[in-house]
Every structure is written in C-alpha cells, then in structure tokens.
Design a protein around this motif. Structure first.
Motif, mmCIF file in Angstrom:
data_model
loop_
_atom_site.group_PDB
_atom_site.id
_atom_site.type_symbol
_atom_site.label_atom_id
_atom_site.label_comp_id
_atom_site.label_asym_id
_atom_site.label_seq_id
_atom_site.Cartn_x
_atom_site.Cartn_y
_atom_site.Cartn_z
ATOM 1 N N ILE A 486 0.833 -1.213 0.000
ATOM 2 C CA ILE A 486 0.000 0.000 0.000
ATOM 3 C C ILE A 486 0.860 1.254 0.000
ATOM 4 O O ILE A 486 0.517 2.275 -0.604
ATOM 5 C CB ILE A 486 -0.949 -0.016 1.211
ATOM 6 N N GLY A 487 2.015 1.167 0.675
ATOM 7 C CA GLY A 487 2.892 2.333 0.732
ATOM 8 C C GLY A 487 3.400 2.776 -0.616
ATOM 9 O O GLY A 487 3.773 3.942 -0.799
ATOM 10 N N ASP A 492 8.030 6.328 -4.382
ATOM 11 C CA ASP A 492 8.624 5.634 -5.519
ATOM 12 C C ASP A 492 9.340 4.383 -5.018
ATOM 13 O O ASP A 492 9.250 4.012 -3.849
ATOM 14 C CB ASP A 492 9.587 6.559 -6.274
ATOM 15 N N GLY A 493 10.074 3.721 -5.872
ATOM 16 C CA GLY A 493 10.729 2.474 -5.498
ATOM 17 C C GLY A 493 11.780 2.633 -4.417
ATOM 18 O O GLY A 493 12.134 1.670 -3.742
ATOM 19 N N GLU A 494 12.301 3.873 -4.214
ATOM 20 C CA GLU A 494 13.343 4.104 -3.223
ATOM 21 C C GLU A 494 12.799 4.703 -1.931
ATOM 22 O O GLU A 494 13.575 5.071 -1.045
ATOM 23 C CB GLU A 494 14.419 5.020 -3.814
ATOM 24 N N GLY A 495 11.490 4.798 -1.808
ATOM 25 C CA GLY A 495 10.901 5.323 -0.584
ATOM 26 C C GLY A 495 10.770 6.834 -0.550
ATOM 27 O O GLY A 495 10.435 7.405 0.498
ATOM 28 N N ASN A 496 11.042 7.513 -1.682
ATOM 29 C CA ASN A 496 10.897 8.962 -1.748
ATOM 30 C C ASN A 496 9.521 9.331 -2.275
ATOM 31 O O ASN A 496 8.826 8.510 -2.874
ATOM 32 C CB ASN A 496 11.972 9.563 -2.660
ATOM 33 N N SER A 497 9.132 10.589 -2.068
ATOM 34 C CA SER A 497 7.857 11.044 -2.586
ATOM 35 C C SER A 497 7.835 10.961 -4.107
ATOM 36 O O SER A 497 8.855 11.199 -4.765
ATOM 37 C CB SER A 497 7.593 12.499 -2.161
ATOM 38 N N SER A 512 -6.943 0.837 8.654
ATOM 39 C CA SER A 512 -7.328 -0.311 9.487
ATOM 40 C C SER A 512 -7.269 -1.598 8.681
ATOM 41 O O SER A 512 -7.892 -2.586 9.029
ATOM 42 C CB SER A 512 -8.749 -0.117 10.033
ATOM 43 N N THR A 513 -6.524 -1.572 7.587
ATOM 44 C CA THR A 513 -6.486 -2.746 6.713
ATOM 45 C C THR A 513 -5.750 -3.906 7.354
ATOM 46 O O THR A 513 -6.000 -5.061 7.030
ATOM 47 C CB THR A 513 -5.795 -2.417 5.384
ATOM 48 N N GLY A 514 -4.827 -3.613 8.251
ATOM 49 C CA GLY A 514 -4.053 -4.674 8.879
ATOM 50 C C GLY A 514 -2.985 -5.243 7.980
ATOM 51 O O GLY A 514 -2.267 -6.158 8.367
ATOM 52 N N SER A 515 -2.860 -4.739 6.754
ATOM 53 C CA SER A 515 -1.903 -5.328 5.820
ATOM 54 C C SER A 515 -0.736 -4.404 5.513
ATOM 55 O O SER A 515 0.177 -4.800 4.802
ATOM 56 C CB SER A 515 -2.608 -5.711 4.517
ATOM 57 N N ILE A 516 -0.737 -3.197 6.031
ATOM 58 C CA ILE A 516 0.392 -2.298 5.803
ATOM 59 C C ILE A 516 1.452 -2.577 6.869
ATOM 60 O O ILE A 516 1.145 -2.747 8.047
ATOM 61 C CB ILE A 516 -0.056 -0.823 5.832
ATOM 62 N N SER A 517 2.690 -2.676 6.456
ATOM 63 C CA SER A 517 3.763 -2.946 7.411
ATOM 64 C C SER A 517 4.227 -1.640 8.038
ATOM 65 O O SER A 517 4.044 -0.558 7.471
ATOM 66 C CB SER A 517 4.930 -3.634 6.707
ATOM 67 N N ASP A 518 4.867 -1.743 9.214
ATOM 68 C CA ASP A 518 5.327 -0.519 9.856
ATOM 69 C C ASP A 518 6.477 0.121 9.089
ATOM 70 O O ASP A 518 6.621 1.343 9.079
ATOM 71 C CB ASP A 518 5.713 -0.756 11.329
ATOM 72 N N SER A 519 7.293 -0.681 8.398
ATOM 73 C CA SER A 519 8.364 -0.098 7.586
ATOM 74 C C SER A 519 7.797 0.667 6.401
ATOM 75 O O SER A 519 8.288 1.742 6.038
ATOM 76 C CB SER A 519 9.316 -1.192 7.102
ATOM 77 N N SER A 520 6.735 0.129 5.801
ATOM 78 C CA SER A 520 6.084 0.822 4.688
ATOM 79 C C SER A 520 5.433 2.114 5.164
ATOM 80 O O SER A 520 5.515 3.153 4.507
ATOM 81 C CB SER A 520 5.042 -0.098 4.042
ATOM 82 N N LEU A 521 4.768 2.059 6.323
ATOM 83 C CA LEU A 521 4.145 3.266 6.872
ATOM 84 C C LEU A 521 5.198 4.324 7.168
ATOM 85 O O LEU A 521 4.983 5.520 6.916
ATOM 86 C CB LEU A 521 3.366 2.927 8.138
#
Length: 636
Positions: A486-487, A492-497, A512-521
C-alpha cells in the motif's frame, strides 16, 4: 565539641577517666537545656492539638453554612433541568436502572428527586429490553442446566421481572408528558415450542397466543404514547412486530421522523406468511431518517423489495437512509432516484437472480448528498459501471466504499477506468475518502486516489467501523490482506515522494487494513515530511494505523529522528504531528441474561451499527482537534 575530644570520634579508642569526668561536666548544661526544650515542645504540641480541635469544630460549623449557601442550592429548577438533560447518554437511550440517568440523579437528594420527577424531558428517552420467557413452553420440572432451577421456577421469576418492567415503562412514559419520545425496544424470543418436535398429550391449542400477557400490556402502553413518538428503534422477530403493528395505529404516528428496524425472520411454522408483508411503519407520513438492520438469506428479501417502500410519493422528504441489508443495483438506483434530497446514505449492493437483468434508466441527481457509503458485493462489472455512471452527487464531501469479495482482476489494464473513479471524477468537492484496498488492483486504487487527489484532505484505508470503535470494544481484528504494498501508492521504489505528489492537501491518514507494514508506513510518513518541508504538499497532522501484527519498527522514534535530520525542531511542524498506532486488541463483553434490563446492549450500544452521522461527529471532532493544534502553534 571541644577540640581535644573531637579526635576520639575518628577512632574506637576508649576515653580516659579524666576525660570522662570532664565530658560529663560539659554535658550537664546542654542536657538541662534539652530537657527544658522538650517540655516546651510538649506544651506547644498540646496547645496545637487544642487549636486543631477548635479549628475542626469551626470548620464543621462553617461547612454547614457553606452547604446551605452552596451555589447548587441557588440554581433555579429550570437550570437544573437543563444540566440534568445534558447528563443523558448521547449515543443511546437510557436503561431504566438505578445506576443510570435519570434514576441516578433522583437518589442524590429530595430536591433533585423532585426536579427529576417533574422534568418530562428526562423521561422522554427509554431503552426497553423484553423477552417472552414468561410464556416459555418447556417441560415444567426439567432443570435448566445454566441456572440450576426448574423451568417452572424460571418462568415464575420471568413473570415477576417482566410484570415489574411493564409497570416501570408505564410510569416512565407517564412522566414524559407531551415531550417527543425516543423509544428503543429490544425483544428477544428465546422460547421454543417443543410440541412441534415431541409427541405430547398437552392441548396443542393451549397457550397458542404468540404474545404473553406482559408483552401485550407493554405494547398497549407503547401504542397509547404513539402520538408523540419522534424516534423509534425496534429489534425483534418479525412475527412479534406484526402483533405490535396490529395494536398501534399508523395514523397516530404523525410525529415519527426517525425509524430504526432490525427484524429477525423465523422459518418455523410459527413464522407465518405475514412475515413477508410490507412493513407499515415505513409508510408513516413524516419520516426523515430510516435505518434498516441486516437480514440474511434470499427469501427474507421479499419483505424488503423497493416496491414495498413508500418512496414513490414520500422519498423526497428523506434526508437520511442507512441500510445494513442488501439491495440489488436496480433497487438501489431506484431508491436514490426517488430520494433526491438525501444528505446521508448507506447502501449494501448485492446480486440476486430476480432483478439483475432490470435495466438502470435515467440519472439519480443528488445535489444535497454529503456522505455516501457503499458495500459493493454486486459482482456485475457492467451493471456496477452503469450504476456509478448514472449517479450525480456534485457536492459530495465523504465517500465510503468497500467490497467484501475480491471480484476485480488485478491484471486489468490501467486505461480501463474503474467505475468508482468515474463517479468521483464528477464530485470535485470530495474532502474525505474511506476505501478498503481489498478487492482492488494497485493500478485501480491508484487511479481512484488520483481522481480524488486535488481536493482530498482525509484518507481512510480500510473500514471506518474499526477506526471508530474503541480498542477495548473492538474484539478480534484481522484486516483483509492485499498482495501489494500500500505504501507504494505514496512513494517511488526508493521510498521517496513521487514526483507528482498524490493528494497534496492530505492532512489526515488512517488505516485499518491490517496489511500495511510498519516499515512501509514509515516510508510514507517520512516522504510526506520531506515533501511538506519543500512546500510540495501540506504537512500531515494525524496518522492513525491499526496493525494486526507485532511491532517491528519504532515508528515514533524514527519519525522524531527524521524531523531532526531535516532541521524541523520542536514548536514547528514536529509538534503539530500526531501519530497513533495500535498493535493489539481486547475482547468485548455482553450481558447474556435475557431478563436483564440491559440485555441487548453490547459495547454500550443498543443499535449494533455505527450510523453515518456518528462518522460525521468523529470527523468534526478530528477537525476541531486539528484546529486547536493550529491555534496553539500560531500562539507560540
């Protein structure tokens, strides 16, 4: 201490006889002074104790006067009534027990009791829990395994409790005077007639009346007050409702403007064919708000087809319609077309073989619609496309969409615009979007967010009900998973805007999807912080996420470090940012005794569904919190 003796303190050497005599002589005067000082202290402590006792007596005397002069005593009765009215529950009707308002207030003092009993508005709301255990037809001497008493003994207790409750309802409503009433009735039919399955010598016509004496008297009381019922909530078997319908004149319900119904259908011989007749309450002339509880199963829909609804001639007066039961696409479209003044609407779309082929004709123009919530289980791609293409809601502010089954091909070409995206493209004033990623390909969800991007300020990924239910009441939580990150919608692929900032006005992000990881968030948050520092978007004010997995990254700490690296110090954007993360839940509670006055109330609610206007109140509260944060930052 004399210097010549001070050195003895640094060792354990014994003093000489001369030193002992000299030190005793030196100590004589200080010992006399110490004794005199102790006597003075004792005298002063005795005087202090006398003064403390005197003070306590004066304080008691003054307090008695202060009690008499208390500002609360000086309040006029009408001010007290106004204060008391604000003590009533705001999210449900009060239960008639001693620990709830207004009965709780009546126990404080005689004046309050007099004010409470003479305030009709305090008695204009009532939750009634009722059942038919007083007519439960079971073998008389069989032991109830849960209660350890015979069925006769349980029935005798039920008769006593329910008769008492009928009298409480009678007195309660009598005190309401001519105030508009809000009544909630939760009726549980817990009995079964074992004569259907077991051969018996009992008279089969005995006790054949579907209503007990207590139930019949309760319904008569409610019918006598029907002329000033403003809000009515019914949760009961439909065959019990039919009896209430016979006893209550629909013509007397001229004040009724809000109706919530949650009926249960029996498929036993006692259900009767009249289960599927139109619900007469829906034909009350001045209804403005309707909420329908869920019904499972195809046959039960016969009672709820739109042909039975009075919308053809009264739909224009409805401003609120919330259905937790299923309608087909044509039925839902017909409803929207007839109810052109809806402000809040919630629908559950479903496919049924009897009406899937009915064409959707014309346009449903909804100029006043602000909140539109849909659960889409229609499973008809072409029909869904036509449905969304035929709805115009130009001033829509909040759209909530969820599909419970993954019916969308994740490999569909991106140039095929999703029906929801087509719909939102014609709603340029959208401020809040609640959407469950489950059931969407990544490209389609990105497409929807791109269409809503220019005006969107609040995004909820997942189900609104999970975010609006307190953690301790939410029970077991497991969001539906998606197969993609989801993130990646935000970075982009490198985590930048992304170069084209998605949703530049977004300041509230919830999931509240429960499927997003904390690293992605974390990547999403940090990328938005960087973009905001460059003026490419507004800064995030609130991020709230419910995880269904263990904590792996300390997001709070990492966000603080990121603020430091960018030189964002306290007192600026860092202070205005709120991060709320949940990693676990508790289990809710429920009163399982049908004779209890609070039976049917779960999680402190008697209507089990979160209504659309409750979402609005939560949104307004979030806006207020953000406004306070902005005001505090401006003041500093």
């Amino acid at each position: 201490m004399v210097a010549q003796f001070a050195k003895l303190l640094t060792s354990n050497d014994p003093p000489s006889e001369d030193a002992i005599r000299e030190m005793k002589g030196i100590m004589a005067a200080p010992l006399e002074e110490l004794e005199a000082t102790d006597r003075k202290i004792m005298d002063l402590e005795e005087q202090l104790q006398i003064l403390k006792e005197k003070r306590e007596g004066i304080r008691t005397s003054v307090q008695e006067y202060r009690t008499i002069l208390s500002p609360m005593r000086q309040l006029p009765n009408d001010i007290l009534r106004e204060i008391f009215s604000h003590c009533l529950p705001c999210h449900r009707n009060p239960v008639p027990i001693a620990t709830e308002i207004p009965l709780l207030l009546a126990q404080v003092c005689s004046k309050w009791r007099a004010v409470v009993f003479s305030s009709p508005r305090l008695w204009s709301q009532l939750y009634i829990s009722f059942c038919d255990e007083d007519r439960e037809y079971r073998p008389a001497h069989t032991i109830d395994p849960l209660l350890g008493v015979t069925n006769d003994q349980r029935r005798e207790k039920a008769i006593q409790v329910l008769n008492q409750r009928v009298e409480i309802v009678r007195e309660w409503l009598a005190r309401s005077g001519s105030c508009p009433l809000s009544i909630s009735l939760n009726y549980t039919r817990s009995s079964f007639d074992w004569r259907d399955d077991v051969e018996t010598d009992e008279d089969p016509d005995a006790n054949s009346d579907i209503l007990s004496d207590a139930t019949r008297r309760l319904f008569k009381i409610l019918a006598s007050h029907s002329h000033h019922m403003q809000s009515l909530e019914l949760s009961m078997p439909v065959e019990i409702y039919r009896e209430l319908e016979l006893m209550m004149s629909m013509d007397s319900l001229t004040a009724l403007s809000e109706l919530k119904v949650n009926f249960f259908y029996n498929f036993t011989p006692h259900g009767g064919d009249n289960q599927y007749e139109p619900i007469k309450l829906l034909k009350v002339p001045h209804l403005r708000r309707i909420s329908l509880g869920p019904v499972d199963g195809y046959p039960t829909r016969r009672a709820w087809l739109l042909n039975d609804f009075p919308f053809a001639d009264r739909g224009k007066q409805l401003t609120y319609f919330s259905s937790h039961r299923m309608f087909t696409l044509p039925e839902s479209f017909s409803l929207l077309k007839q109810c052109e003044n809806l402000v809040y609407c919630r629908l559950h779309l479903m496919s049924f073989r009897d009406s899937d082929d009915v064409p959707i004709q014309g346009v449903a123009y909804l100029p006043s619609l602000l909140l539109f919530a849909l659960i889409d289980d229609a499973e008809i791609a072409q029909g869904s496309d036509h449905f969304f293409s035929s709805i115009e809601a130009p001033h829509l502010r909040h759209f909530d969409y969820m599909t419970q089954t993954c019916i969308h091909d994740t490999n569909v070409a991106v140039q095929t615009m999703h029906p929801v995206a087509k719909f939102l493209k014609r709603s340029p004033e959208l401020r809040k979007l609640t959407i469950d990623p489950y059931g969407f390909s990544r490209d389609h969800l990105a497409q929807i967010l791109q269409v809503a991007s220019p005006s969107l300020e609040h995004l909820v990924l997942g189900q609104e009900v999970d975010l609006r239910t307190p953690k301790a009441q939410r029970g077991y939580f497991e969001g539906a998973a998606v197969s993609w990150d989801i993130g990646s919608l935000f970075t982009d692929g490198e985590g930048n805007s992304r170069p084209d900032i998605l949703m530049p006005k977004l300041n509230i992000l919830e999931s509240s999807t429960g499927s997003i990881s904390d690293s992605s968030l974390l990547r999403v948050i940090t990328s938005r912080i960087e973009a905001a520092s460059l003026g490419k978007c507004v800064p995030l004010k609130l991020v709230r996420v419910i995880f269904n997995k263990a904590k792996k990254v300390d997001i709070q700490k990492e966000v603080a470090l990121h603020h430091e690296r960018l030189g964002i110090q306290d007192g600026s954007a860092a202070e205005d940012f709120t991060l709320e993360l949940e990693y676990d839940t508790d289990v809710d509670s429920f009163n399982a005794d049908p004779l209890s006055s609070s039976f049917g109330i779960q999680n402190d609610r008697h209507w089990p569904h979160i209504e659309l206007d409750e979402w609005v109140r939560i949104s307004l509260l979030l806006m207020y919190i953000l406004w306070k944060i902005m005001c505090s930052s401006f003041s500093t």
